[in-house]
Scaffold this motif. Structure first.
Motif, PDB file in Angstrom:
ATOM      1  N   VAL A  48       6.236   9.590 -13.910  1.00 57.90           N
ATOM      2  CA  VAL A  48       5.948   8.193 -13.587  1.00 57.90           C
ATOM      3  C   VAL A  48       7.056   7.691 -12.658  1.00 57.90           C
ATOM      4  CG1 VAL A  48       5.689   5.852 -14.505  1.00 57.90           C
ATOM      5  CG2 VAL A  48       4.780   7.822 -15.782  1.00 57.90           C
ATOM      6  N   LEU A  49       6.646   7.152 -11.509  1.00 58.80           N
ATOM      7  CA  LEU A  49       7.615   6.659 -10.536  1.00 58.80           C
ATOM      8  C   LEU A  49       7.452   5.157 -10.352  1.00 58.80           C
ATOM      9  CD1 LEU A  49       7.196   9.352  -7.724  1.00 58.80           C
ATOM     10  CD2 LEU A  49       8.877   9.326  -9.590  1.00 58.80           C
ATOM     11  N   HIS A  50       8.584   4.450 -10.322  1.00 56.34           N
ATOM     12  CA  HIS A  50       8.600   3.036  -9.972  1.00 56.34           C
ATOM     13  C   HIS A  50       8.994   2.989  -8.499  1.00 56.34           C
ATOM     14  CE1 HIS A  50       8.240   1.991 -14.165  1.00 56.34           C
ATOM     15  NE2 HIS A  50       9.212   2.845 -14.424  1.00 56.34           N
ATOM     16  N   THR A  51       8.179   2.325  -7.692  1.00 60.69           N
ATOM     17  CA  THR A  51       8.393   2.353  -6.245  1.00 60.69           C
ATOM     18  C   THR A  51       8.457   0.946  -5.666  1.00 60.69           C
ATOM     19  OG1 THR A  51       6.011   2.512  -5.891  1.00 60.69           O
ATOM     20  CG2 THR A  51       7.246   4.588  -5.956  1.00 60.69           C
ATOM     21  N   ARG A  52       9.094   0.873  -4.521  1.00 62.22           N
ATOM     22  CA  ARG A  52       9.215  -0.370  -3.770  1.00 62.22           C
ATOM     23  C   ARG A  52       9.337   0.022  -2.300  1.00 62.22           C
ATOM     24  NH1 ARG A  52      14.716  -3.833  -3.748  1.00 62.22           N
ATOM     25  NH2 ARG A  52      14.067  -5.481  -2.328  1.00 62.22           N
ATOM     26  N   ALA A  53       8.524  -0.563  -1.441  1.00 59.64           N
ATOM     27  CA  ALA A  53       8.612  -0.286  -0.001  1.00 59.64           C
ATOM     28  C   ALA A  53       9.091  -1.544   0.720  1.00 59.64           C
ATOM     29  CB  ALA A  53       7.270   0.160   0.545  1.00 59.64           C
ATOM     30  N   VAL A  54      10.037  -1.355   1.616  1.00 59.34           N
ATOM     31  CA  VAL A  54      10.582  -2.463   2.392  1.00 59.34           C
ATOM     32  C   VAL A  54      10.427  -2.122   3.876  1.00 59.34           C
ATOM     33  CG1 VAL A  54      12.614  -3.864   2.890  1.00 59.34           C
ATOM     34  CG2 VAL A  54      12.230  -2.998   0.569  1.00 59.34           C
TER      35      VAL A  54
ATOM     36  N   ASN B  77       0.815  -1.216   0.000  1.00 62.52           N
ATOM     37  CA  ASN B  77       0.000   0.000   0.000  1.00 62.52           C
ATOM     38  C   ASN B  77       0.845   1.261   0.000  1.00 62.52           C
ATOM     39  OD1 ASN B  77      -2.261  -1.626   0.010  1.00 62.52           O
ATOM     40  ND2 ASN B  77      -2.699  -1.331   2.187  1.00 62.52           N
ATOM     41  N   ILE B  78       1.940   1.250   0.744  1.00 65.26           N
ATOM     42  CA  ILE B  78       2.831   2.416   0.782  1.00 65.26           C
ATOM     43  C   ILE B  78       3.465   2.628  -0.591  1.00 65.26           C
ATOM     44  CG2 ILE B  78       5.002   3.318   1.734  1.00 65.26           C
ATOM     45  CD1 ILE B  78       4.154   1.955   4.412  1.00 65.26           C
ATOM     46  N   ALA B  79       3.945   1.545  -1.198  1.00 67.17           N
ATOM     47  CA  ALA B  79       4.566   1.660  -2.525  1.00 67.17           C
ATOM     48  C   ALA B  79       3.558   2.147  -3.554  1.00 67.17           C
ATOM     49  CB  ALA B  79       5.165   0.316  -2.945  1.00 67.17           C
ATOM     50  N   HIS B  80       2.360   1.598  -3.509  1.00 63.58           N
ATOM     51  CA  HIS B  80       1.318   1.980  -4.470  1.00 63.58           C
ATOM     52  C   HIS B  80       0.934   3.445  -4.286  1.00 63.58           C
ATOM     53  CE1 HIS B  80      -2.653   2.069  -6.406  1.00 63.58           C
ATOM     54  NE2 HIS B  80      -2.108   1.172  -7.210  1.00 63.58           N
ATOM     55  N   HIS B  81       0.718   3.864  -3.051  1.00 63.53           N
ATOM     56  CA  HIS B  81       0.360   5.263  -2.785  1.00 63.53           C
ATOM     57  C   HIS B  81       1.479   6.207  -3.241  1.00 63.53           C
ATOM     58  CE1 HIS B  81      -1.372   8.768  -0.818  1.00 63.53           C
ATOM     59  NE2 HIS B  81      -0.166   8.992  -0.320  1.00 63.53           N
TER      60      HIS B  81
ATOM     61  N   GLY C 145      12.874  -8.353  13.176  1.00 66.05           N
ATOM     62  CA  GLY C 145      13.890  -8.541  12.152  1.00 66.05           C
ATOM     63  C   GLY C 145      13.371  -9.048  10.818  1.00 66.05           C
ATOM     64  N   ARG C 146      12.116  -9.462  10.746  1.00 66.47           N
ATOM     65  CA  ARG C 146      11.556  -9.944   9.483  1.00 66.47           C
ATOM     66  C   ARG C 146      11.377  -8.788   8.530  1.00 66.47           C
ATOM     67  NH1 ARG C 146       7.198 -14.386   9.332  1.00 66.47           N
ATOM     68  NH2 ARG C 146       7.900 -14.161   7.197  1.00 66.47           N
ATOM     69  N   VAL C 147      11.568  -9.068   7.230  1.00 64.04           N
ATOM     70  CA  VAL C 147      11.498  -8.052   6.194  1.00 64.04           C
ATOM     71  C   VAL C 147      10.281  -8.325   5.320  1.00 64.04           C
ATOM     72  CG1 VAL C 147      12.689  -7.079   4.199  1.00 64.04           C
ATOM     73  CG2 VAL C 147      13.989  -7.704   6.231  1.00 64.04           C
ATOM     74  N   TYR C 148       9.532  -7.265   5.046  1.00 63.25           N
ATOM     75  CA  TYR C 148       8.348  -7.335   4.204  1.00 63.25           C
ATOM     76  C   TYR C 148       8.561  -6.386   3.037  1.00 63.25           C
ATOM     77  CZ  TYR C 148       6.638  -9.603   8.356  1.00 63.25           C
ATOM     78  OH  TYR C 148       6.515 -10.467   9.419  1.00 63.25           O
ATOM     79  N   ASP C 149       8.609  -6.941   1.842  1.00 60.20           N
ATOM     80  CA  ASP C 149       8.998  -6.203   0.642  1.00 60.20           C
ATOM     81  C   ASP C 149       7.843  -6.188  -0.358  1.00 60.20           C
ATOM     82  OD1 ASP C 149      10.199  -5.351  -1.779  1.00 60.20           O
ATOM     83  OD2 ASP C 149      12.080  -6.365  -1.285  1.00 60.20           O
ATOM     84  N   SER C 150       7.458  -4.998  -0.788  1.00 62.57           N
ATOM     85  CA  SER C 150       6.357  -4.885  -1.745  1.00 62.57           C
ATOM     86  C   SER C 150       6.756  -5.376  -3.129  1.00 62.57           C
ATOM     87  CB  SER C 150       5.905  -3.431  -1.855  1.00 62.57           C
ATOM     88  OG  SER C 150       6.903  -2.650  -2.522  1.00 62.57           O
ATOM     89  N   GLY C 151       8.043  -5.428  -3.407  1.00 61.57           N
ATOM     90  CA  GLY C 151       8.506  -5.649  -4.777  1.00 61.57           C
ATOM     91  C   GLY C 151       8.330  -4.356  -5.550  1.00 61.57           C
ATOM     92  N   TRP C 152       8.924  -4.270  -6.717  1.00 56.67           N
ATOM     93  CA  TRP C 152       8.818  -3.046  -7.524  1.00 56.67           C
ATOM     94  C   TRP C 152       7.438  -2.937  -8.144  1.00 56.67           C
ATOM     95  CZ3 TRP C 152      11.962   0.985  -7.480  1.00 56.67           C
ATOM     96  CH2 TRP C 152      13.249   0.806  -6.990  1.00 56.67           C
ATOM     97  N   LEU C 153       6.845  -1.780  -8.033  1.00 58.82           N
ATOM     98  CA  LEU C 153       5.557  -1.497  -8.664  1.00 58.82           C
ATOM     99  C   LEU C 153       5.758  -0.478  -9.752  1.00 58.82           C
ATOM    100  CD1 LEU C 153       3.257  -1.118  -5.531  1.00 58.82           C
ATOM    101  CD2 LEU C 153       3.745  -3.166  -6.841  1.00 58.82           C
TER     102      LEU C 153
END
Length: 120
Positions: free
Chosen positions: A100-106, A10-14, A112-120
């Motif tokens: 146009v922005l390509h975004t990714r939120a980590v 959601n952060i990456a998309h926004h 310590g666990r990592v949650y990655d949106s992947g590139w949008l």
């Protein structure tokens, strides 16, 4: 904690949307210093790309994005102290005018666990 993957998305998309007002300011700030991409820690007091040129509209947009990210965490039942960091990676599409922005939120959780949106 698995819901943090959704928060990251959601952060990456926004951030990529026009609602964040990062575009075209971020592209202009990066282009001014010859940078092509950046990573921004959203949980610091004053989030701003480390090598970007100073632009007040970008500074204001990032302050707003920080608040939006915190509200997204709360909406999903998390508090800011549940996460260590939220890093937003942004690369403008240089084939366009930078709007146009390509975004990714980590998101890195307190455990310590990592949650990655992947590139949008």
């Amino acid at each position: 904690m698995a819901a943090l993957a959704g928060v990251a998305h959601n952060i990456a998309h926004h951030s990529a949307s026009g609602l964040s007002f990062l575009s075209p300011h971020l592209a202009q700030a990066l282009r001014a210093v010859g940078e092509e991409t950046t990573a921004i820690e959203l949980l610091v007091q004053d989030p701003y790309p480390p090598k970007a040129a100073e632009m007040q509209p970008l500074r204001l947009s990032l302050a707003s994005l920080k608040g939006t990210a915190q509200r997204m965490l709360q909406k999903h039942g998390f508090h800011q102290n549940d996460v260590l960091s939220i890093v937003l990676h942004v690369t403008p599409d240089w084939n366009s005018d930078g709007s146009v922005l390509h975004t990714r939120a980590v998101i890195t959780a307190q455990n310590g666990r990592v949650y990655d949106s992947g590139w949008l």
